[in-house]
Design an enzyme around this catalytic site. Sequence first.
Site, PDB file in Angstrom:
ATOM      1  CB  THR A 203      43.769  39.006  46.899  1.00 40.80           C
ATOM      2  OG1 THR A 203      42.529  38.867  46.205  1.00 40.80           O
ATOM      3  CG2 THR A 203      43.766  38.108  48.123  1.00 40.80           C
TER       4      THR A 203
ATOM      5  CG  ASP B 219      40.387  40.894  49.282  1.00 36.43           C
ATOM      6  OD1 ASP B 219      39.195  41.109  48.982  1.00 36.43           O
ATOM      7  OD2 ASP B 219      41.038  39.942  48.826  1.00 36.43           O
ATOM      8  CG  HIS B 220      39.563  43.269  46.032  1.00 33.55           C
ATOM      9  ND1 HIS B 220      38.507  42.675  45.389  1.00 33.55           N
ATOM     10  CD2 HIS B 220      40.487  42.287  46.214  1.00 33.55           C
ATOM     11  CE1 HIS B 220      38.783  41.396  45.168  1.00 33.55           C
ATOM     12  NE2 HIS B 220      39.980  41.127  45.662  1.00 33.55           N
TER      13      HIS B 220
ATOM     14  CG  HIS C 130      37.750  37.080  39.661  1.00 32.12           C
ATOM     15  ND1 HIS C 130      38.118  38.195  38.955  1.00 32.12           N
ATOM     16  CD2 HIS C 130      38.415  37.151  40.855  1.00 32.12           C
ATOM     17  CE1 HIS C 130      38.969  38.918  39.666  1.00 32.12           C
ATOM     18  NE2 HIS C 130      39.155  38.319  40.833  1.00 32.12           N
TER      19      HIS C 130
END
Length: 557
Positions: free
Chosen positions: A91, A364-365, A321
């Site tokens: 992040t 961001d990923h 997550h």
Amino acid sequence: MRLFRFIAVLLIVGYSHQVEAQRKSKNGPPEQIAPTIGTAPKLVVGIVVDQMRYDYLTRFWEHYGQGGFKRLVNDGFNCRNNHFNYAPTSTGPGHASVYTGTTPSTHGIIGNHWYDKVLDEEIYCASDDTYQSLGTESEAGKMSPHRMQVTTITDQLRLHTQTRGKVIAVALKDRGAVLPGGHMANAAYWFHGSGEGHWISSSFYMDDLPQWVKDYNLSDAVAQYKKPWTTFKDKGSYVESVLDNNAYEGLFQGENAPIFPHDLVALWDANEQFDILKSTAYGNSITTDFALAALVAEDLGADTITDFLAVSFSSTDYVGHMYGVDSKEVQDTYLRLDRDLERLLNSLDKEVGANEYSVFLTADHGAVQVPSYLKDKKIPAGYMEYEDIKSTFDTFLKYTYGTTDIVKHFSNYQFFLDHKIIENLDLEVGQVQERIAKELLTYDAVYQVYTADQMRQNQYTRGIPYILQNGYNQKRSGDILVVLKPGFIKYPKTGSTHGTPQIYDTHVPLLFYGKGFKKGSTVKRTEIPDIAPTLAVLLGIAFPNGTTGTPLEMVLD
């Protein structure tokens, strides 16, 4: 004869065009026609969706409404082969790279946390104890962008307009607001949960919160989301996801199964009260609500001087997550985010004007599918914990160097060595790096290993070493860089994560929409550092001072 006439016509037409292009003034040389420079938008809105894989656009496409993701894709420009060109993909580095137009090798944000070789301790990318919290008595507001070593596109806008253009950054995560806001933001706001549920900031930006933020925190704007998390649509229609009850998902404290509905009211106290909202789809709605309040209260886009609103949607990462890429929770989160984007775009139409603002959306990923799920599908995947190899590795270190202290730290898939011990042993650092790298390469989960000397001495142009080198900062990064096999992660057995140079972590959306952008798409490779220089060209301002990306000519109108 006909050929002669045709050539003559071409010459006449060409001459008339030349005359038109160089009209003579009454008292001087031909008047040169200045190239058109488009009028800058009143507002730029940067949207970063935390942990958004590109295939979330396509996988959930049939469930999206017409006013959110589909509006951005159909009426904007879709870069379908967009990638992060560095690792670690996390992040802090992600937000910094989007807004600086460069990679961690230049901007210095090499992780969310990293080992500081000078301080001899692990540090956080946005922490700064020299400033005070605003809006809370906790330490959560002691933040600033001081560890980011270059300017952002938002900084350049502030510099270009002599600080007349406003910059406001909003995210649940502090780093998702602090880094995009840059060094000169008017304000960056992030969410502090616990028993408060307030939007807070740092004295880096101001002496006190604006009255509108104080009033917002006193309202029930956040408390209204203290309710069960139910699916936006009928759960049975979520056929793009795995079964709701499975072994690949995490649990809130107090839950017996990871299934809808999630009774947030019953789970409230056991899960740090307002913090539970971050790990639900409601966190994105809370972010949208506050961003829209900022849009109005700060009069963003109200005049011809360009303002910038940076919004990061963090709940997509928290949910990913906990539940994993293929979960119904992730699907529901994106369907609800789609409606939040529609709300945001409709409000921009109303407050700024339908043709007066410009938007980009990226991530961001990305994220890996849960390895335990992949293994059950007979796809090579697995896990590696440092503790799993520690015994073997320590034995190697003791046998080879007489001590394990030669390794000081391991984080972000990097080993940091103690150079003083190496010197005392009368050894060469490069030789020690190479010897340890060869040992690590023998471990089953390890795919590739590179040394700091290799990063400094070579110029890679493709593949994994290219990605690692862009993430390697000579002053801040470690001595040995480890890459796990595709599908292998360092993480618990439930939920998804990220951080690697593998393609599932690098391939993310990039959409441009609104004033100054074309409609269309491309499969040509684009990279995250290309975003900031593209915006700089759109706005006619200087590039961020560390820029290594290239403006994307094909998206500009």
